[in-house]
Design an enzyme around this catalytic site. Structure first.
Site, PDB file in Angstrom:
ATOM      1  N   ASP A  65      24.746  16.678 -17.034  1.00  0.00           N
ATOM      2  CA  ASP A  65      25.840  17.647 -16.997  1.00  0.00           C
ATOM      3  C   ASP A  65      26.458  17.841 -18.386  1.00  0.00           C
ATOM      4  OD1 ASP A  65      25.235  16.417 -14.506  1.00  0.00           O
ATOM      5  OD2 ASP A  65      27.084  17.218 -13.658  1.00  0.00           O
ATOM      6  N   HIS A  67      28.893  20.691 -19.059  1.00  0.00           N
ATOM      7  CA  HIS A  67      30.251  21.197 -18.829  1.00  0.00           C
ATOM      8  C   HIS A  67      30.907  21.743 -20.098  1.00  0.00           C
ATOM      9  CE1 HIS A  67      30.545  20.460 -14.617  1.00  0.00           C
ATOM     10  NE2 HIS A  67      30.260  19.167 -14.741  1.00  0.00           N
ATOM     11  N   ASP A 101      24.771  22.094 -14.277  1.00  0.00           N
ATOM     12  CA  ASP A 101      26.192  21.976 -14.630  1.00  0.00           C
ATOM     13  C   ASP A 101      26.422  22.149 -16.126  1.00  0.00           C
ATOM     14  OD1 ASP A 101      26.899  21.729 -12.007  1.00  0.00           O
ATOM     15  OD2 ASP A 101      28.016  19.873 -12.255  1.00  0.00           O
ATOM     16  N   ASN A 136      25.524  22.574  -9.097  1.00  0.00           N
ATOM     17  CA  ASN A 136      26.506  23.095  -8.146  1.00  0.00           C
ATOM     18  C   ASN A 136      27.552  23.972  -8.834  1.00  0.00           C
ATOM     19  OD1 ASN A 136      27.572  20.553  -9.263  1.00  0.00           O
ATOM     20  ND2 ASN A 136      29.296  20.867  -7.865  1.00  0.00           N
ATOM     21  N   HIS A 137      27.811  23.751 -10.119  1.00  0.00           N
ATOM     22  CA  HIS A 137      28.793  24.602 -10.806  1.00  0.00           C
ATOM     23  C   HIS A 137      28.201  25.961 -11.164  1.00  0.00           C
ATOM     24  CE1 HIS A 137      32.451  22.143 -11.305  1.00  0.00           C
ATOM     25  NE2 HIS A 137      31.604  21.165 -11.018  1.00  0.00           N
ATOM     26  N   HIS A 196      19.790  18.522  -9.289  1.00  0.00           N
ATOM     27  CA  HIS A 196      21.139  18.265  -9.800  1.00  0.00           C
ATOM     28  C   HIS A 196      21.916  17.267  -8.956  1.00  0.00           C
ATOM     29  CE1 HIS A 196      24.979  18.739 -11.683  1.00  0.00           C
ATOM     30  NE2 HIS A 196      25.527  18.993 -10.500  1.00  0.00           N
TER      31      HIS A 196
END
Length: 362
Positions: A65, A67, A101, A136-137, A196
């Site tokens: 991830d 972000h 993500d 999922n993001h 993920h």
């Protein structure tokens, strides 16, 4: 849009005229999905992409991830010698897997994806490949759920216009929707599965390509479950984007969860599972089940750590599996490796490397 609506009407009419008892509900959807894909293929051949049997003979680098932290990403890519000082791809015969993500929390999600899509094209010239997995993001953004979006991102990259951002992600013709909807949620490379969130005994009844296709179709169905499918909800905690029961519980119930893991791996003829999503409090890659299960979300983003990045990556080379941890500091005098980043911010980091062998114990 008219074509899409007409297609769904025809599908539901088909269901309505099928006589009761002619076939079981669970046996209908393969035909329906097959015909849906055949029709949509006229518009987008990516519906037929296969990710269940990718063969790779060279090095593999997996990143968890991100972000919105482009600096951590570039530190990893520079340290692993995948990009040069000018941010162009230089790695020969390397497969890069980003495990989802990229968006939310941090600021730079949009330019990270633009950068990764650029690297996808450049890598081909070096006999390399970049695979980007849906997280999922990414799914949340495609579904119009923006609760984790950094307001600064909207200001910097979407003219401070939330509606413009909404259109870019939710509208089928939006700039980011068109590209993100094609990302596979699950990939198998050699004997390694990358996804993920994770896997469980329920979702693993389905093939990798079915999971990828049906997850995409549900997002395209306004993120609502498709009624004629027996599994129903691919965007729930049973789906691969969100499934985290194994990764959350394996530190406490390792024997039980590893038993589930090996059942799932046998189903897919695989030996290893690599997931993100579940942040490791140690800021290091987690490994369980005799080094067959790797948790690579190390919470690297400086946007979630008061400005301190924690870049890590998984390296698989010549049958050797290693967790690579980068200890990053800003120092005028650097006794370790100095890496100068030039975009989007000009900044110099002092990077110390720590590697851990993660091959299974025989």
């Amino acid at each position: 849009m008219i074509f899409k609506k007409a297609l769904y009407i025809l599908l539901f009419l088909y269901i309505a005229i099928v006589k009761k008892g002619e076939s079981k509900p669970g046996s209908k959807h393969p035909f329906l999905f097959k015909n849906l894909v055949i029709d949509k293929k006229k518009l987008d051949s990516s519906y037929y992409n296969k990710y269940d049997n990718i063969k790779w003979n060279g090095k593999i680098i997996a990143i968890g991830d991100i972000h919105g932290d482009i600096e951590s990403l570039k530190l990893i890519l520079r340290h692993s010698k995948l990009i040069g000082e000018n941010d162009n791809w230089i790695g020969d015969n390397v497969l890069l897997v980003q495990n989802g993500d990229v968006f939310d929390r941090g600021i730079y999600g949009p330019i990270i994806y633009n950068f990764l899509f650029k690297l996808q094209k450049e890598a081909i010239k070096k006999n390399s490949r970049v695979i980007l997995i849906m997280g999922n993001h990414e799914q949340l953004n495609l579904c119009g759920y923006f609760n984790y979006v950094n307001p600064k991102e909207i200001e910097m990259f979407f003219h401070n216009d939330a509606n413009y951002r909404y259109h870019s992600f939710v509208n089928p013709y939006g700039e980011y929707h068109k590209r993100l909807i094609r990302l596979p949620p699950m990939v198998k490379v050699n004997n390694i599965i990358f996804t993920h969130g994770g896997l469980n005994l329920l979702i693993s009844k389905l093939s990798i390509n079915d999971i990828n296709l049906k997850t995409r179709l549900q997002i395209e169905n306004n993120c609502k479950p498709i009624k004629y499918d027996s599994f129903q909800n691919y965007l729930s905690r049973d789906g691969v984007l969100w499934s985290d029961a194994m990764s959350r519980n394996v530190p406490y119930y390792e024997k039980e969860k590893c038993s589930e893991l090996f059942q799932i791996l046998d189903k897919y003829d695989a030996k290893y599972l690599v997931v993100g999503h579940t942040r490791q409090p140690s800021h290091q890659i987690g490994s369980y089940c005799n080094n067959h299960y790797f948790l690579i979300d190390t919470g690297m983003s400086l946007f979630t750590n008061y400005g301190q990045p924690y870049p890590n990556y998984l390296k698989i080379d010549d049958h050797k599996i290693k967790a690579v941890r980068l200890i990053v500091e800003k120092k005028k005098k650097c006794p370790h490796t100095e890496i100068q980043l030039n975009t989007p911010n000009k900044i110099k980091y002092c990077v110390q490397e720590s590697q851990t062998n993660l091959n299974p114990v025989l």
